[in-house]
Each structure stands twice: as C-alpha cells, then as structure tokens.
Design a protein around this motif. Structure first.
Motif, PDB file in Angstrom:
ATOM      1  N   ALA B  54      13.048 -29.395   7.924  1.00 18.03           N
ATOM      2  CA  ALA B  54      13.430 -28.000   7.641  1.00 18.03           C
ATOM      3  C   ALA B  54      14.219 -27.922   6.335  1.00 18.03           C
ATOM      4  O   ALA B  54      14.041 -26.992   5.542  1.00 18.03           O
ATOM      5  N   ALA B  55      15.086 -28.925   6.107  1.00 23.18           N
ATOM      6  CA  ALA B  55      15.888 -28.947   4.872  1.00 23.18           C
ATOM      7  C   ALA B  55      14.978 -29.020   3.645  1.00 23.18           C
ATOM      8  O   ALA B  55      15.199 -28.318   2.648  1.00 23.18           O
ATOM      9  N   ASP B  56      13.939 -29.853   3.734  1.00 28.42           N
ATOM     10  CA  ASP B  56      13.000 -29.964   2.611  1.00 28.42           C
ATOM     11  C   ASP B  56      12.321 -28.630   2.320  1.00 28.42           C
ATOM     12  O   ASP B  56      12.169 -28.232   1.169  1.00 28.42           O
ATOM     13  N   GLU B  57      11.931 -27.951   3.403  1.00 29.31           N
ATOM     14  CA  GLU B  57      11.286 -26.641   3.215  1.00 29.31           C
ATOM     15  C   GLU B  57      12.255 -25.657   2.553  1.00 29.31           C
ATOM     16  O   GLU B  57      11.862 -24.894   1.669  1.00 29.31           O
ATOM     17  N   CYS B  58      13.518 -25.718   2.978  1.00 30.28           N
ATOM     18  CA  CYS B  58      14.527 -24.835   2.377  1.00 30.28           C
ATOM     19  C   CYS B  58      14.708 -25.169   0.901  1.00 30.28           C
ATOM     20  O   CYS B  58      14.824 -24.268   0.059  1.00 30.28           O
ATOM     21  N   ASP B  59      14.743 -26.469   0.578  1.00 33.79           N
ATOM     22  CA  ASP B  59      14.899 -26.871  -0.823  1.00 33.79           C
ATOM     23  C   ASP B  59      13.753 -26.314  -1.679  1.00 33.79           C
ATOM     24  O   ASP B  59      13.979 -25.861  -2.804  1.00 33.79           O
ATOM     25  N   GLY B 114      17.144 -18.401   7.244  1.00 31.08           N
ATOM     26  CA  GLY B 114      17.181 -19.636   6.460  1.00 31.08           C
ATOM     27  C   GLY B 114      17.874 -20.809   7.124  1.00 31.08           C
ATOM     28  O   GLY B 114      17.853 -21.922   6.596  1.00 31.08           O
ATOM     29  N   GLY B 115      18.514 -20.593   8.277  1.00 30.62           N
ATOM     30  CA  GLY B 115      19.202 -21.688   8.952  1.00 30.62           C
ATOM     31  C   GLY B 115      18.240 -22.536   9.771  1.00 30.62           C
ATOM     32  O   GLY B 115      17.110 -22.136  10.020  1.00 30.62           O
ATOM     33  N   PHE B 116      18.674 -23.723  10.175  1.00 32.22           N
ATOM     34  CA  PHE B 116      17.852 -24.559  11.055  1.00 32.22           C
ATOM     35  C   PHE B 116      18.734 -25.372  11.991  1.00 32.22           C
ATOM     36  O   PHE B 116      19.948 -25.478  11.780  1.00 32.22           O
ATOM     37  N   VAL B 117      18.101 -25.918  13.045  1.00 35.96           N
ATOM     38  CA  VAL B 117      18.855 -26.600  14.104  1.00 35.96           C
ATOM     39  C   VAL B 117      19.189 -28.033  13.683  1.00 35.96           C
ATOM     40  O   VAL B 117      18.302 -28.822  13.384  1.00 35.96           O
TER      41      VAL B 117
END
Lengths: 99, 486
Positions: B54-59, B114-117
């Motif tokens: 998820a972090a990669d997608e956000c980046d 935009g948040g993730f678990v």
C-alpha cells in the motif's frame, strides 16, 4: 442475592457450561456486581421514559430495490464445516424421536 | 533526518510531499520499531507485506501529484474493526481464525483518504475490560512503565501511538475504551458523538453505546482523521446525516469566552490527589487562554456506572448470542448434538470476563428481573442524558473533568475484583450513555512519571468546539511532546 441454583439457570439460558465449583465463585462475583448496580433501586423513576436509543431515531427505511450481495462462497469462507454450499451441524433430532 | 516514527500526521504529510522520505521508508521504519518493541504486545497482527505494498502505491500517487489527507500514512486498527482479508480476532479464541469477507466502513473511508492498515492491535476480549489484560493473546504493556496496564479496552491502539509504533490508530469506545487508555498512555483519544462514525464492521459489544474512536499524538491529527471518518453510512442506520464543519480550521479559532463547566459530582472519593492537581492546573491554563470556568451539577452521576453496566451487559448478552459455533468462529470438536455444539463452543471460545458479562446481562434481561434492572437502567439513562442537556443549554459549552480517577495501575492489581475494575470508567461512561463526544488529552504526570488525562465533553455533534478547546490547551502545553523511554 442469587445462589448456585440461579447461577446454573443463567448459565443454561446463556448456553454456557460451568466447570466444577465455578457456580460458587460466579455466584459471589455476580452478587458483587448486582450489589453494586442495586443502587438504581433508590432512584425515583416514576413517569420517566426509558431511553433505548440516544438520538431517538426509529424505523429508518431504504428503497426496496435489489443490489448485488456477497457471493455465497465468500460469505461461507469462515464456516467451520461445510458440505458443498451447506453448513454442516451435528444431529438436531434424535433418531428415536426424543429431544 | 529525524526519526520518522516520531512525526505527527501533519509532519508526515509535508515530509512525503517534499520527498524527505517515502511512505515505504516510513512504513519500514515503523515495522522495524514494532519488531524491536514486541514485548509491549500491542499488535495482534502486523500487516508488513500488505502495508508495504500500500505504501508503494501511495508513493506512486504522491509522485503523480495526488494529495489526500492521509495519503501514505500507515494506521493501526483495533482488532474489533473488520478488515477484509486481514484476520480480525476481537482478542478472542472465538474469532482467532476469523478473516472478514468485508471492510468496515471506517476502513473504507480511511483507505479512500489515503491511509492504510499497519496492523491490528490488542484489546480486552470483545472490548470488555479497562486494562487490555483480558486478551487471548496476552496483556499489553504500558510504555511508561511496562509493569503497568495501558488501560483498555483499546490498550493496544493507545500503546501503538504512545510508543511510536504507529502515527495514529483507531479504537472503539463503549464506556471509555478510547479515552481511558489515551489518558494512561499520554496520547489524544477522541470518542465522537454516537452516530458520527459508521459502526458497520465494528464488531458489536453494546450497540447503543459503541462508537469508533481515534488515537493520535496531536489534536490537529485527530481533527484530520475525524474529518476523514465522519459521515452517514446507509449500512449503519444509527449513523446520522449531520453537517461536518472544517475541523482543521475550526480548532484554530481560540477559546475566548468559552464556558467550561466543572461538575461538582465528579469530585468524588477515590480520585487520586495528583490527578486532581493536574486537572486543576489544566483548568488554570484554560482560564488564562480566555475560557470561563463555571460550576455545574450533573445530579444523576452516581447512578451512571450502575446504569451503564446493566445496559452494556444486557446488550452484550444479546449481541454475543451470535457466537454459536455454526456459521463462523470457534467450533468445539467435542459436541455430539446441536445443543452441546452451542454450549461447548461458547464455553471453550469465550474468556472469563466475557462469560461473566454475558451471564449478568442474561440475568438482567431474564423473566422477572427485566423491570427491576433493564427498564430501570433505561430510565436512569434518560435522567443522565437530561443532566447533560440542561448543563449545556443553560450553563456551558464544554465540560471538563479527569478522564480516569487514577493513573495506570499494575498488571494484575485489579483483576480479582470486577467492581473495582469497573470504577475506572466512572468519568467516561456518562458520556456514552448520553451519546456525547468526549476527548482525553495529555495534561500532566504524577510523581511516578505516569501520564494524566484531561477529559473534555462536548454537546452532541459539536466536535468542533470540543477539539478547539483541546487544541487551545495543547498549543500552550508540552505534555503531548513527551515520549516514553522504551
């Protein structure tokens, strides 16, 4: 005060089994909790309406239209025992007709 | 670069946008720290792989210029909130292998913003407790003193934020389960007005009292999360369509002329002197900031705890009837017939406190006792809510008091006496009974170095004023900047 027999009855209503001797300790604990909440009996509640829901809203309706729902397979994905699309459970009615 | 795990969401936002660090680096830093501080036992499950993805997608999104309030922010979720495909246990053997087929609405809204678990946090089983000791996965520890409890039931979520194992987290609050652990752990903890955040996907304890709440390091972060999560949801008929102000703007307006009510009934025996002193000091600060302190009375306060325990336990006994070993959850392998399947699955699947509460609730609802207990408690609830209504309509805008009567107690210290344990919630339960918003904010430390929380209570739907008062106090104090040495 509730006694051991009453604890056993509540356990039955709750579908909970008690371990050996547990009804005695539970009777004590329940009595201590019930002793505490008993102070409500002092309160004058004459003509006070009970509150079941804090915003007082009721009967919220939605239009009666169909919409997609969860696929059966996904809905049953946590079921302990399945037989095809059906949930498996132990016998409900004894074969000799009792129960 | 300063340690990214100490940053607030606001600081994370600017760090991500200015490319000082990526969401992947931030998430990685959290995962490493979580591994290092495993002994606090605040996570039941850490979602390393999915969080990094998820972090990669956000980046990628940040690179392409997308801006969202929580974009790239990993968030810890109390294990009572369903997460699709991620095990959700309620800290119970009953649900130890339960993988929800759907996300809670709060989770969907968090993702949309935009948040993730980051992981699922430890709690008292089915949110029943005030210490996070009643967990199938073992007790969580308070980072300020690891021999002490973090409070509960959302203890894991409070510890995650306090020990820099997440920048923010979600919890649930039925009688104080967000505010009390926030107080014990020196973080901000908000319980919104009943109906503000959808309860769809919040595994039920006491449905007329349950509300999802927010833990954060700062009031501004809390406002940001609240803005993302508030709103009506057709899937929860008790969520309410109500205007939501721009909270981030609202909190900056200052508190000149704000009337803060102090209920005289809250100065009861059993409140620690040091807690009272800290709260007293906080009131002086608020006065210096322009607020006016007024004495108020909430005459039915002494009945609140008894009323709460009847209603909560009655609702719980009914809600938890669904755990029968049939459709999902633990199924006893011993059962020979259906009745045994119910009782054995429940007896083996539930922990001691859960069983105790189901039994008290069942008793209160049973034939012959309904009027004496349940109905009377519902009537008491009416009187308690009326107390607040008249205080708010005639005397004050916000009410202030301690969040909890003491600071964090030792692990095991209160587990032998359920009534003593229930008394921890004495200042928080009236707020749930009346459906009001309440917040706990850091307001000092006792002589043992344990945090004290100030509780502010607001009018229904007026989180704006509540957060404004909290923010004014926070802006002129440093308590929230203290971190535990762990």
């Amino acid at each position: 005060m509730i006694g051991e027999d009453e604890v056993k009855k509540i356990a039955l209503l709750s579908h909970l089994n008690l371990e050996e001797g547990e009804s005695v300790s539970l009777a004590n604990e329940l009595n201590s909790i019930l002793g505490y909440v008993d102070k409500l009996q002092k309160l004058d509640t004459t003509s006070v309406e009970p509150t079941s829901h804090v915003h007082g809203s009721k009967n919220i309706m939605r239009p009666d239209v169909t919409s997609p729902s969860m696929p059966t397979e996904l809905a049953l994905s946590n079921t302990p025992e399945l037989s095809g699309r059906f949930i498996k459970v132990p016998i409900i009615i004894e074969q000799n007709g009792e129960n | 670069m300063t340690d990214v795990t100490s940053l607030s969401i606001a600081e994370i936002n600017s760090g991500l946008v200015s490319k000082s660090f990526s969401s992947r680096e931030l998430t990685q830093a959290y995962l490493e720290r979580i591994e290092k501080l495993k002994s606090l036992n605040c996570y039941i499950e850490v979602c390393g792989e999915s969080a990094l993805k998820a972090a990669d997608e956000c980046d990628q999104m940040i690179k392409s210029g997308r801006r969202l309030p929580l974009l790239g922010v990993p968030i810890a979720i109390k294990d009572v909130i369903t997460t699709k495909g991620i095990r959700t246990t309620c800290a119970s053997k009953m649900l130890k292998d339960f993988i929800p087929p759907y996300d809670a609405t709060a989770i969907i809204k968090m993702r949309e913003n935009g948040g993730f678990v980051l992981g699922k946090t430890n709690m008292d089983e089915f949110a029943m407790g005030s210490s996070t000791e009643n967990s199938f996965f073992g007790a969580s520890r308070n980072p300020w003193d690891t021999a002490r409890v973090p409070g509960g039931s959302s203890g894991g979520s409070a510890v995650a934020v306090a020990a820099a194992l997440a920048p923010a987290s979600l919890g649930s609050d039925t009688g104080g389960s967000v505010r009390q652990p926030a107080s014990y752990c020196n973080v901000v903890g908000l319980k919104p007005t009943y109906g503000r955040i959808s309860r769809y996907g919040l595994i039920a304890y006491a449905s007329s009292l349950d509300q999802i709440g927010i833990f954060s390091r700062t009031v501004a972060d809390c406002a940001l999360l609240a803005q993302s999560l508030f709103g009506h949801d057709p899937l929860d008929s008790t969520s309410v369509e109500m205007a939501i102000p721009d909270l981030s703007k609202e909190i900056k307006r200052g508190i000149k002329g704000l009337k803060i009510g102090i209920p005289k009934e809250y100065l009861i025996e059993g409140v620690s002197k040091e807690v009272l002193q800290s709260v007293q000091d906080a009131l002086s600060t608020l006065t210096q900031l322009g607020a006016e302190i007024v004495d108020i009375s909430l005459p039915h306060t002494e009945y609140a705890l008894a009323c709460y325990y009847i209603l909560a336990l009655a609702e719980a006994s009914s809600n938890l009837a669904r755990y029968d070993g049939i459709r999902y959850g633990y199924r006893s392998p011993q059962a020979r017939d259906l009745k045994q399947l119910y009782s054995l699955s429940r007896s083996e699947g539930f922990g001691k406190e859960v069983k105790r509460r189901i039994m008290v609730g069942t008793y209160a609802l049973s034939a012959g006792y309904y009027d004496a207990y349940y109905k009377r408690a519902q009537q008491a609830r009416t009187l308690i809510a009326q107390d607040f209504r008249s205080a708010f309509s005639e005397q004050c805008d916000v009410i202030a008091c301690p969040t909890a009567p003491t600071t964090a107690f030792r692990i095991g210290e209160q587990s032998s006496d359920p009534v003593q344990m229930y008394l921890n919630d004495i200042f928080t339960v009236p707020v749930n009974l009346a459906g009001l918003p309440g917040i706990s904010i850091p307001c000092g430390f006792d002589s043992q170095g344990l945090p004290v929380g100030l509780q502010l209570i607001g009018k229904p739907w007026d989180e704006g004023t509540l957060l404004r008062a909290a923010n004014a106090y926070e802006s002129s104090t440093d308590w929230h900047k203290r971190f535990p040495e762990v």
